[in-house]
Write an enzyme that holds these catalytic residues in place. Structure first.
Site, PDB file in Angstrom:
ATOM      1  CB  VAL A 301      -1.466   0.241   0.916  1.00 55.21           C
ATOM      2  CG1 VAL A 301      -1.613   1.123   1.362  1.00 55.21           C
ATOM      3  CG2 VAL A 301      -1.633  -1.253   1.091  1.00 55.21           C
ATOM      4  CD  GLN A 304      -0.239   2.252  -6.488  1.00 53.77           C
ATOM      5  OE1 GLN A 304       0.167   1.151  -7.198  1.00 53.77           O
ATOM      6  NE2 GLN A 304      -1.255   3.590  -7.268  1.00 53.77           N
ATOM      7  CD  GLU A 305      -2.500   5.277  -1.211  1.00 53.80           C
ATOM      8  OE1 GLU A 305      -2.556   7.161  -1.031  1.00 53.80           O
ATOM      9  OE2 GLU A 305      -2.901   5.377  -2.653  1.00 53.80           O
ATOM     10  CB  SER A 306       4.673   7.764  -0.816  1.00 52.21           C
ATOM     11  OG  SER A 306       5.071   6.494   0.552  1.00 52.21           O
TER      12      SER A 306
END
Length: 474
Positions: A301, A304-306
């Site tokens: 996660v 994917q986010e940063s």
């Protein structure tokens, strides 16, 4: 008769081979399988620790659904190869086999109706020149899993290809062989196409050089002299699963996300796993200890986010390694969104809360995927999409159904009727599908972290009710 069958079973067991009673007598469905990405895997990051249901795999889940349809217990017996599966099935050591098999040429084992197509793919390194025709394999060594139908396929063409050598390994899976091709320790391997589609995400330097042999249908096999009624029930179950969409949903769960990333995407992720992830691994594992969510999912996660950038900031104001909004950070009592340890801990607690707040009828891993969609989109938008699903006769509890519905949040004819307004549902679908691939790669490359026996989500308070960590809306 029942007592005679039991005595016979005990006699055979005393000789070192346990032969199951006929299905109707035993009340237990015994299934032969083998370990593989498409069949049976004991390690799943998508189930809660302590749930007692850690095994996974497309065929594992499909045959479990069949056993439930029969209102029967199920027991899996793991063999080492396709050949061993069929030999033990012929010996009557199980009622059926679910191991990514094709019907044997000698028709000695009854087969179900097909439910998948499989091809043999020659895998080579991208730096090598792929052969254009079979005869160019002359004097080549091609590695296969011992006892597999890929080994059989190579034997069949050996007469027309001089010097072709099939090197059979009993110690390695198809994924292991692809890893050796990727590291250029071996020149080529022959695997089935479903394994290749999974393996290309782990080893993006691989290439599909050619297909060897015809496509073959995947079936379940049954022991000789199996009651035809059991085979008929299996065929009826498969047909109903095809018609009601359950088979497509299961295919999507295991294979629907594997072709999402480009080679460049995968290479960049693997490079970051090696160079950046070690700095944050302990933080993700600490977050697993608190929430029970597998640390590899949390890491996926975050990437994917940063892309694991602690100082990441978007134009909309979300910040940090878990890209939290200011409102969510306030609700989680986050002092500094740019502190990676604080951000990871808060992001994990937020995902846990979203998963808890979903309706109780949603099973895993759909529950997790929907929670991650809400992490991106907000629970209000997710619930609006679930409402839309109901109006379209789609199942709001199924990620397979919801990933078709979520993009509708960007269409005026849908969002104009919603209190939550327009939503970027398509982006949420892309996010979740990418996370699924990243999690698969991390599961292969990173060890599971066993820090707790029971997830905090399943613990209870003094009144016996499930304990909530907190409630928040992004």
């Amino acid at each position: 008769m029942r007592h005679l069958l039991l005595i016979f079973s005990l006699i055979v067991a005393g000789c070192g081979k346990v032969v199951p009673l006929p299905f109707n007598e035993s009340g237990e469905l015994v299934i032969l399988t083998r370990v593989g990405s498409t069949t049976y895997s004991p390690d799943s990051p998508n189930t809660l620790p302590g749930s007692g249901n850690d095994a996974m795999g497309f065929e594992h889940d499909l045959v479990q659904m069949f056993a439930a349809d029969l209102k029967s217990r199920s027991r899996f017996v793991v063999a080492a190869s396709d050949d061993e599966v069929q030999t033990r099935l012929r010996n009557g050591e199980a009622h059926m086999a679910a191991a990514w098999l094709v019907a044997p040429d000698d028709h000695g084992l009854p087969a179900s109706t097909p439910f998948f197509e499989s091809r043999n793919i020659l895998v080579t390194h991208e730096a090598s020149l792929p052969p254009m025709e079979i005869r160019q394999l002359a004097h080549k060594s091609i590695h296969v899993v011992a006892g597999s139908r890929q080994e059989t396929a190579l034997r069949k063409i050996s007469d027309e290809v001089p010097g072709l050598k099939a090197v059979a390994s009993r110690q390695q899976t198809e994924i292991d062989l692809m890893e050796r091709v990727a590291s250029q320790r071996i020149e080529a391997a022959l695997v089935n196409n479903a394994e290749f589609d999974i393996g290309i995400n782990h080893f993006p330097v691989l290439q599909n050089a050619m297909q060897i042999g015809p496509s073959r249908p995947i079936v379940w096999l049954f022991a000789p002299n199996t009651d035809p009624a059991l085979i008929a029930k299996a065929n009826d179950f498969l047909e109903r699963s095809r018609k009601n969409g359950e088979l497509d949903r299961l295919k999507d769960r295991y294979f629907g996300h594997v072709n999402r990333l480009t080679q460049a995407d995968t290479l960049h992720f693997i490079e970051r796993v090696q160079s950046v992830l070690p700095r944050f691994r302990k933080m993700f594992q600490d977050a697993q200890t608190e929430t029970g969510i597998d640390w590899r999912i949390l890491a996926a996660v975050s990437y994917q986010e940063s892309q694991w950038e602690p100082l990441a900031t978007s134009p909309t104001g979300v910040r940090g390694i878990m890209m939290l909004t200011e409102e969510t950070a306030d609700q989680l009592n986050v002092c500094n969104r740019l502190d990676p340890a604080e951000s990871i801990r808060a992001g994990a607690r937020y995902i846990s809360s979203l998963r808890q707040s979903l309706p109780p009828g949603i099973s895993e891993p759909d529950r997790l995927w929907l929670a991650l969609a809400a992490y991106n989109l907000g629970m209000g938008h997710l619930k609006a999409a679930m409402h839309i699903a109901g109006t379209l006769n789609a199942d709001p509890n199924s990620w397979y159904e919801m990933k078709k519905v979520l993009p509708l949040l960007a269409q005026p004819k849908y969002y104009n009727r919603l209190k939550s307004g327009r939503g970027r549902g398509g982006e949420a679908v892309i996010m979740v599908e990418n996370i699924r691939v990243y999690t698969d790669i991390l599961t292969r490359r990173e060890m599971a972290f066993s820090s707790i026996d029971i997830a905090p989500e399943t613990r209870t308070d003094k009144s016996g009710k499930p304990r909530k960590l907190f409630a928040a809306n992004r």
